[in-house]
Design an enzyme around this catalytic site. Structure first.
Site, PDB file in Angstrom:
ATOM      1  N   GLY A   8     -22.358  -1.380  18.415  1.00 31.32           N
ATOM      2  CA  GLY A   8     -23.093  -0.970  19.623  1.00 31.32           C
ATOM      3  C   GLY A   8     -24.286  -1.865  19.893  1.00 31.32           C
ATOM      4  O   GLY A   8     -25.313  -1.414  20.417  1.00 31.32           O
ATOM      5  N   GLY A  11     -26.119  -2.051  23.354  1.00 24.41           N
ATOM      6  CA  GLY A  11     -26.744  -0.862  23.917  1.00 24.41           C
ATOM      7  C   GLY A  11     -28.262  -0.935  23.926  1.00 24.41           C
ATOM      8  O   GLY A  11     -28.864  -1.946  23.552  1.00 24.41           O
ATOM      9  N   ILE A  35     -18.145  -3.021  21.911  1.00 20.72           N
ATOM     10  CA  ILE A  35     -16.816  -2.961  22.539  1.00 20.72           C
ATOM     11  C   ILE A  35     -16.775  -3.850  23.788  1.00 20.72           C
ATOM     12  O   ILE A  35     -15.716  -4.257  24.234  1.00 20.72           O
ATOM     13  CB  ILE A  35     -16.423  -1.501  22.852  1.00 20.72           C
ATOM     14  CG1 ILE A  35     -14.937  -1.415  23.152  1.00 20.72           C
ATOM     15  CG2 ILE A  35     -17.269  -0.911  23.968  1.00 20.72           C
ATOM     16  CD1 ILE A  35     -14.355  -0.037  23.020  1.00 20.72           C
ATOM     17  N   TYR A 136     -22.347  16.109  22.266  1.00 18.79           N
ATOM     18  CA  TYR A 136     -23.094  15.019  21.607  1.00 18.79           C
ATOM     19  C   TYR A 136     -23.923  15.585  20.445  1.00 18.79           C
ATOM     20  O   TYR A 136     -23.922  15.031  19.340  1.00 18.79           O
ATOM     21  CB  TYR A 136     -23.982  14.375  22.666  1.00 18.79           C
ATOM     22  CG  TYR A 136     -24.959  13.330  22.186  1.00 18.79           C
ATOM     23  CD1 TYR A 136     -24.512  12.102  21.695  1.00 18.79           C
ATOM     24  CD2 TYR A 136     -26.339  13.559  22.273  1.00 18.79           C
ATOM     25  CE1 TYR A 136     -25.432  11.134  21.280  1.00 18.79           C
ATOM     26  CE2 TYR A 136     -27.250  12.593  21.871  1.00 18.79           C
ATOM     27  CZ  TYR A 136     -26.791  11.385  21.375  1.00 18.79           C
ATOM     28  OH  TYR A 136     -27.697  10.426  20.979  1.00 18.79           O
TER      29      TYR A 136
HETATM   30  C1  AKB Z   1     -29.607  11.359  25.310  1.00 21.09           C
HETATM   31  O1  AKB Z   1     -30.369  11.688  26.222  1.00 21.09           O
HETATM   32  O2  AKB Z   1     -28.425  11.697  25.242  1.00 21.09           O
HETATM   33  C2  AKB Z   1     -30.178  10.512  24.201  1.00 21.09           C
HETATM   34  C3  AKB Z   1     -30.653  11.333  23.054  1.00 21.09           C
HETATM   35  C4  AKB Z   1     -31.737  12.321  23.256  1.00 21.09           C
HETATM   36  O3  AKB Z   1     -30.166  11.190  21.973  1.00 21.09           O
HETATM   37  N1  AKB Z   1     -31.242   9.706  24.696  1.00 21.09           N
END
Ligand code: AKB
Length: 309
Positions: A8, A11, A35, A136
């Site tokens: 990554g 990024g 990637i 996430y």
């Molecule tokens: C997001 O906003 O998804 C990221 C984080 C808080 O990990 N910046």
């Protein structure tokens, strides 16, 4: 000899981490992979492909990995399968390849997204129950546990930080909830107006990128015996509401205006704490931020104005 692989690397964090690691270890000892090809990327690597990771490690005698490839919170909600593939299978592949190839240290970026709505909003402690509501966040909690498992079962030295929202000017963030805190600067300078996708009272933990890079390097250089946190460390630098960020920008650009039009990202922001408590990081590896809101805003405006000339 330290030979580093960054995943990554194109990024928001990877771009600046690469610069710092090249300065420290020399360009020939840092492989910046992603990637997608870009100016900051040396080689293409898809972290969902375990064989390619193993090959890359062996070919380049890699002994340290900074695994920064990830799908962030907002994109993760739109493309959950992709998020699972990259965030979970990608981490599995990196840890498993590292174990098989005898890599010494791995860095895994966790996030304030590990916290859910049930934690204390102010100064959220290091050790709380983790019940995130975004995919996430679920990926990051699982990643913290998996990293710990690899350390305890195989002795693979995995280290981790829970990054707050990160603010930087060298590379744009992409697909995160905290992206407004970067986008706002470009719009303030370009058109003196920004439409913010969270409410004005939305307060989140944030950090300037130079502090985040220093924290990343420092935790990797710390003596393992001093690291008392199993999993990922809370680190804090500043916290502000969207409205407070606007006021600080207006000190430099008085004609700047902001309107608020919250979208689906508001719910993700609302599920995270306003601020976090970071005494473990301060005590174990002397973590100390340098930038507060005023210093960060001033530097962002100077740097972006210069870039846009
Ligand atoms: C997001 O906003 O998804 C990221 C984080 C808080 O990990 N910046």
């Amino acid at each position: 000899m330290t030979n580093v692989l960054i995943t990554g690397a194109g990024g928001q964090i990877g771009t600046e981490l690469r610069l710092m690691l090249c300065e420290t270890y020399g360009n020939d000892h840092v492989i910046a992979s992603d990637i997608r090809k870009s100016d900051t990327v040396d080689t293409l690597l898809d972290v969902t492909n375990a064989r390619d990771i193993e090959h890359m490690i062996k070919e380049n005698n890699i002994n340290t990995i900074f695994h920064m490839a990830a799908v962030l919170s907002a994109t993760g909600e739109k493309q959950p399968e992709l998020a699972w593939q990259v965030n979970m299978n990608g981490l599995w592949n990196v840890l498993e390849s590292a174990r098989k190839c005898g890599v010494k240290k791995v860095f895994f970026p966790s996030s304030i997204a590990v916290f859910g709505p049930d934690v204390p909003r102010k100064n959220c402690p290091q050790n709380v129950s983790l019940h995130p509501t975004t995919l996430y966040g679920i990926n990051k909690v699982s990643g913290e546990l998996l990293s710990q498992y690899y350390y305890e079962k195989y002795g693979l030295d995995v280290r981790s930080i829970r990054y707050p929202g990160l603010i930087s000017y060298k590379a744009m963030p992409g697909g995160g909830t905290t992206d407004y805190a970067v986008e706002i600067f470009y719009e303030a300078i370009k058109s003196q107006h920004y439409t913010c996708f969270v409410r004005k009272d939305t307060r989140l933990p944030m950090m300037y990128m130079s502090d985040a890079i220093r924290a990343t390097i420092d935790i990797m250089n710390a003596e393992r015996k001093n690291l008392t946190v199993q999993g990922a460390y809370n680190i804090a630098a500043m916290h502000f509401s969207a409205e407070e960020l606007v006021s600080e920008i207006q000190k430099h650009i008085p004609q700047f205006t902001c309107e608020y039009s919250p979208d689906e990202r508001q719910a993700y922001a609302d599920s995270w704490p306003d601020s976090v408590e970071d005494s473990h990081a301060r005590k174990d590896w002397s973590w100390q931020p340098e930038y507060d809101l005023a210093a960060m805003v001033s530097d962002m405006i100077t740097q972006i104005s210069h870039k846009m000339k």
